[in-house]
Design an enzyme around this catalytic site. Sequence first.
Site, PDB file in Angstrom:
ATOM      1  N   ASP A   1      -1.095   1.572  -4.007  1.00  0.00           N
ATOM      2  CA  ASP A   1      -1.973   0.523  -4.537  1.00  0.00           C
ATOM      3  C   ASP A   1      -3.349   1.056  -4.911  1.00  0.00           C
ATOM      4  O   ASP A   1      -4.250   0.279  -5.230  1.00  0.00           O
ATOM      5  CB  ASP A   1      -2.090  -0.645  -3.552  1.00  0.00           C
ATOM      6  CG  ASP A   1      -2.930  -0.329  -2.329  1.00  0.00           C
ATOM      7  OD1 ASP A   1      -2.967   0.856  -1.932  1.00  0.00           O
ATOM      8  OD2 ASP A   1      -3.535  -1.253  -1.764  1.00  0.00           O
TER       9      ASP A   1
ATOM     10  N   ASP B   1      -2.469   6.522  -3.485  1.00  0.00           N
ATOM     11  CA  ASP B   1      -1.284   5.903  -2.889  1.00  0.00           C
ATOM     12  C   ASP B   1      -0.820   4.766  -3.793  1.00  0.00           C
ATOM     13  O   ASP B   1      -1.359   4.554  -4.888  1.00  0.00           O
ATOM     14  CB  ASP B   1      -1.564   5.427  -1.460  1.00  0.00           C
ATOM     15  CG  ASP B   1      -2.548   4.269  -1.406  1.00  0.00           C
ATOM     16  OD1 ASP B   1      -3.326   4.097  -2.357  1.00  0.00           O
ATOM     17  OD2 ASP B   1      -2.543   3.527  -0.413  1.00  0.00           O
TER      18      ASP B   1
ATOM     19  N   ASP C   1      -5.891   2.603  -3.351  1.00  0.00           N
ATOM     20  CA  ASP C   1      -7.126   2.555  -2.573  1.00  0.00           C
ATOM     21  C   ASP C   1      -7.317   3.776  -1.676  1.00  0.00           C
ATOM     22  O   ASP C   1      -8.343   3.915  -1.026  1.00  0.00           O
ATOM     23  CB  ASP C   1      -7.238   1.261  -1.755  1.00  0.00           C
ATOM     24  CG  ASP C   1      -6.119   1.090  -0.735  1.00  0.00           C
ATOM     25  OD1 ASP C   1      -5.252   1.978  -0.623  1.00  0.00           O
ATOM     26  OD2 ASP C   1      -6.107   0.038  -0.054  1.00  0.00           O
TER      27      ASP C   1
ATOM     28  N   SER D   1       0.812  -1.210   0.000  1.00  0.00           N
ATOM     29  CA  SER D   1       0.000   0.000   0.000  1.00  0.00           C
ATOM     30  C   SER D   1       0.852   1.269   0.000  1.00  0.00           C
ATOM     31  O   SER D   1       1.588   1.537  -0.948  1.00  0.00           O
ATOM     32  CB  SER D   1      -0.944  -0.040   1.197  1.00  0.00           C
ATOM     33  OG  SER D   1      -1.878   1.005   1.156  1.00  0.00           O
TER      34      SER D   1
END
Length: 452
Positions: free
Chosen positions: A249, A247, A251, A108
């Site tokens: 990833d 960010d 999400d 992430s």
Amino acid sequence: MGRKYFGTDGVRGRVGEAPITPDFVMRLGYAAGKVLVASEHEALHGERPAVLIGKDTRVSGYMLESALEAGLTAAGVDVRLTGPMPTPGIAYLTRALRLQAGIVISASHNPFEDNGIKFFSAAGTKLPDATEAAVEAGLEAPLKTVAARALGKVKRVDDAAGRYIEFCKSTFPTDLDLRGLRIVVDCAHGAGYHIAPHVFHELGADVVAIGAEPDGFNINHLCGATHTEALARAVRKHRADLGIALDGDGDRLMMATATGEIADGDRLLYVIARHRKENGGLRGGVVGTLMTNLGTELALKRLGCEFRRAQVGDRYVLERLQAEGWQLGGETSGHLLCLDKHTTGDGIISALQVLAALRRSGKGLEDYVQDCPSFPQELINVRVARGFRLDGHPAIQAAAASVEAELGDEGRVVLRASGTEPLIRVMVEGREAGRVRAAAERIAEAVRSAAG
């Protein structure tokens, strides 16, 4: 449930250190595969279950992808690969392709040295605790490869990006477009680099893409939702109407006004909630977390919106939304849930909900932001040894209680362990910034002393 490897968002850590090593990840894939084979055997009428694997742009993704492939195919599970794909894209595609699970290789918002593995169910939701427990139990069993005839096969999903782009666009009202808007999109050199700019461009915006040149090492580095200075500078430089930052990833979401003022997840949640409330589209209330700014809570209450706080972590926000029968919730970090649009947090789709509010109302982001003032917050992360427990140190509790007594009804103290890193997060909130900062440092110093 006590989990040895799974945190609030899958399994995560430093690459090359347990548990993020090739041998462990291969065993994790095998254990997950065996659980899937057992649970889906009858529903699949004897056919092999299939799992989708996506990843962000970290260089370690290649290694971990191969390890997962080996474990899953050894368990008799077919694998579908997307290459770089935002986490919510994997959640959507798993459901759309009728697969038995989705796996994302990502840490992430963390730096490139970290990585992780997180799972989605066939419905595109996080795995239930019972399934995670079954996978962890399976890690103790020896890896016994199925017969050669039963081994899983691996294929690439060639149209994965296009499918997800169209899904994102479908969540934006068909009677609206983004023509006439100049938007800076910061992809954090992450999984959305080849997705997000296309979504906003195809809806009509003039897009300036930054953070869209991943090299395996620059993910989240001084860019994206965790470093919004780059977004603010680019918005001012290109005289854009607003900015969007994801960010690594994809999400999480942060946005910037035309002047470069940053709107965090709390304020963006307010924008979406206000628009829906004023247009009859808000079902129930709004769920935030322990970290949601008190200013946001008060602004929502002025609108007549019910508000609830959950533990920090999108899975807890989701659980509270489901328990209440509501649709809208989120975190200060920019992880927003619009359950009428997607099963999980999605930075691109959340941005589209904000943009729909702006287009429908004719207002700018700055107009909404000024109606949702933020109380000063001071967040201090104190690094501790793994396994450090707050409840075992009376001095920490005493420091927190002292600050709470001083603040009274004009502030809050939140003291919690991170679910993804060996950190204790100390947050103090109140009306006066200087007082808040000093109070947070007092508590943080008590944690440092207790942690040695």
